[in-house]
Write a protein that holds these residues in place. Structure first.
Motif, PDB file in Angstrom:
ATOM      1  N   ARG A 170       0.830  -1.212   0.000  1.00  0.00           N
ATOM      2  CA  ARG A 170       0.000   0.000   0.000  1.00  0.00           C
ATOM      3  C   ARG A 170       0.867   1.265   0.000  1.00  0.00           C
ATOM      4  O   ARG A 170       0.565   2.229  -0.713  1.00  0.00           O
ATOM      5  CB  ARG A 170      -0.926  -0.022   1.215  1.00  0.00           C
ATOM      6  CG  ARG A 170      -1.831   1.211   1.324  1.00  0.00           C
ATOM      7  CD  ARG A 170      -2.725   1.374   0.091  1.00  0.00           C
ATOM      8  NE  ARG A 170      -3.625   0.260  -0.095  1.00  0.00           N
ATOM      9  CZ  ARG A 170      -4.851   0.200   0.444  1.00  0.00           C
ATOM     10  NH1 ARG A 170      -5.297   1.160   1.212  1.00  0.00           N
ATOM     11  NH2 ARG A 170      -5.624  -0.849   0.201  1.00  0.00           N
TER      12      ARG A 170
ATOM     13  N   HIS B  42       0.983   4.357  -2.683  1.00  0.00           N
ATOM     14  CA  HIS B  42       0.866   5.771  -2.311  1.00  0.00           C
ATOM     15  C   HIS B  42       2.023   6.583  -2.885  1.00  0.00           C
ATOM     16  O   HIS B  42       1.825   7.687  -3.428  1.00  0.00           O
ATOM     17  CB  HIS B  42       0.869   5.927  -0.789  1.00  0.00           C
ATOM     18  CG  HIS B  42      -0.348   5.404  -0.105  1.00  0.00           C
ATOM     19  ND1 HIS B  42      -1.580   5.343  -0.700  1.00  0.00           N
ATOM     20  CD2 HIS B  42      -0.519   4.929   1.162  1.00  0.00           C
ATOM     21  CE1 HIS B  42      -2.458   4.848   0.158  1.00  0.00           C
ATOM     22  NE2 HIS B  42      -1.839   4.585   1.288  1.00  0.00           N
TER      23      HIS B  42
ATOM     24  N   ARG C 201       2.130   9.565  -5.613  1.00  0.00           N
ATOM     25  CA  ARG C 201       2.616  10.876  -5.183  1.00  0.00           C
ATOM     26  C   ARG C 201       3.746  11.387  -6.078  1.00  0.00           C
ATOM     27  O   ARG C 201       3.775  12.560  -6.448  1.00  0.00           O
ATOM     28  CB  ARG C 201       3.094  10.774  -3.733  1.00  0.00           C
ATOM     29  CG  ARG C 201       3.844  11.987  -3.187  1.00  0.00           C
ATOM     30  CD  ARG C 201       2.941  13.187  -2.949  1.00  0.00           C
ATOM     31  NE  ARG C 201       3.637  14.265  -2.293  1.00  0.00           N
ATOM     32  CZ  ARG C 201       3.597  14.487  -0.967  1.00  0.00           C
ATOM     33  NH1 ARG C 201       2.858  13.707  -0.186  1.00  0.00           N
ATOM     34  NH2 ARG C 201       4.256  15.484  -0.432  1.00  0.00           N
TER      35      ARG C 201
END
Length: 269
Positions: free
Chosen positions: A213, A217, A221
């Protein structure tokens, strides 16, 4: 013991053990001359034990500690008794060795997490230079008593991280909180068909899921594929469960301490 001018004693005091390595100099890539580990209950053995038989006397010491002030003081007593050296402990700061600390309160970030990220960034930059490529974002994972999963962008800014229980804590929590459940050692299986395997697989996949996870992310980003480094005594357990490619590094903390020691050479001399 002889006294070379540049030998460095690097110490990592975690929640369970004190790990140490004696290097021939204070710089990345230094050659290890000796090393070992001691459980925290037995730190007092070091001065008259393994440290008494070192091939050379360290000229400086650097370390990080997360186990608490009382453990740090016990280690300092052994360092003073064995080598008559001042102890230099790394404390997380707003910036060091090319890493910028994005924590809300930078000094509250665990020193082991900070040092491991510095070691990982140095490793990543070296690999990228060899490849003729620019810096990459990183996910840095330490698998020990607790598990930490850190995100660092390509510019060297620590964006934030996760903390979750390690395998042992998860299993003990289930054992203490679930009637009749005992925790023997199981195997990691895709489809566990007994309680032992179900417990071991559940803990392992929980950690793997947190890592994956965070990779998602960070990819979103930064718009780039992160490199993932994993370290810690239980890191090898994660290999069968990881879908995300990763590099297992024996000790990013020691790597980070060498980077910091080189940059703090004046203060450590």
């Amino acid at each position: 013991m002889s006294a070379p001018a540049h030998a460095l004693l690097a110490i990592d005091i975690g929640n369970t053990r004190l790990k140490w390595t004696l290097y021939d100099r204070a710089a990345p890539g230094a050659r290890p001359l000796a090393g070992g580990a001691e459980f925290l209950d037995h730190i007092e053995r070091l001065g008259e034990g393994e440290w008494a038989g070192l091939p050379v006397r360290p000229a400086a010491m650097i370390g990080c500690v997360v186990a608490g002030d009382h453990v740090r003081r016990r280690a300092e007593e052994q360092i003073d008794e064995a080598f008559d050296l001042p102890a230099s402990w790394v404390v997380s700061s707003t910036e060091e060795a090319g890493l910028v600390n994005g924590y809300d309160h930078p000094t509250r970030l665990g020193a082991d997490r900070w040092v491991a990220m510095i070691g990982a960034r140095h490793r990543m930059l070296a690999a990228q230079r060899v490849a003729g490529a620019g810096p990459r974002p990183m996910v840095v994972v330490m698998v020990g008593t607790a598990v930490t999963v850190e995100a660092v962008d390509a510019e060297g800014r620590f964006l934030g991280g996760l903390i979750l229980p390690g395998h042992g804590i998860m299993l003990r929590a289930l054992e203490s909180g679930t009637a009749g459940l005992h925790v023997p050692t199981g195997e990691v299986r895709e489809f566990p068909t007994n309680t032992s395997d179900a417990l071991t697989s559940g803990g392992t996949y929980a950690i793997a899921g947190a890592v994956e996870r965070m990779v998602q992310h960070l990819r979103r980003r930064c718009g780039a594929e992160p490199v993932c480094y994993m370290t810690g005594g239980a890191g090898w357990k994660m290999a069968p469960a990881m879908a995300t490619p990763f590099e297992l590094v024996e000790s990013l903390i020691m790597d980070g301490l060498l980077v910091i020691a080189e940059q703090r050479a004046v203060r450590l001399a």
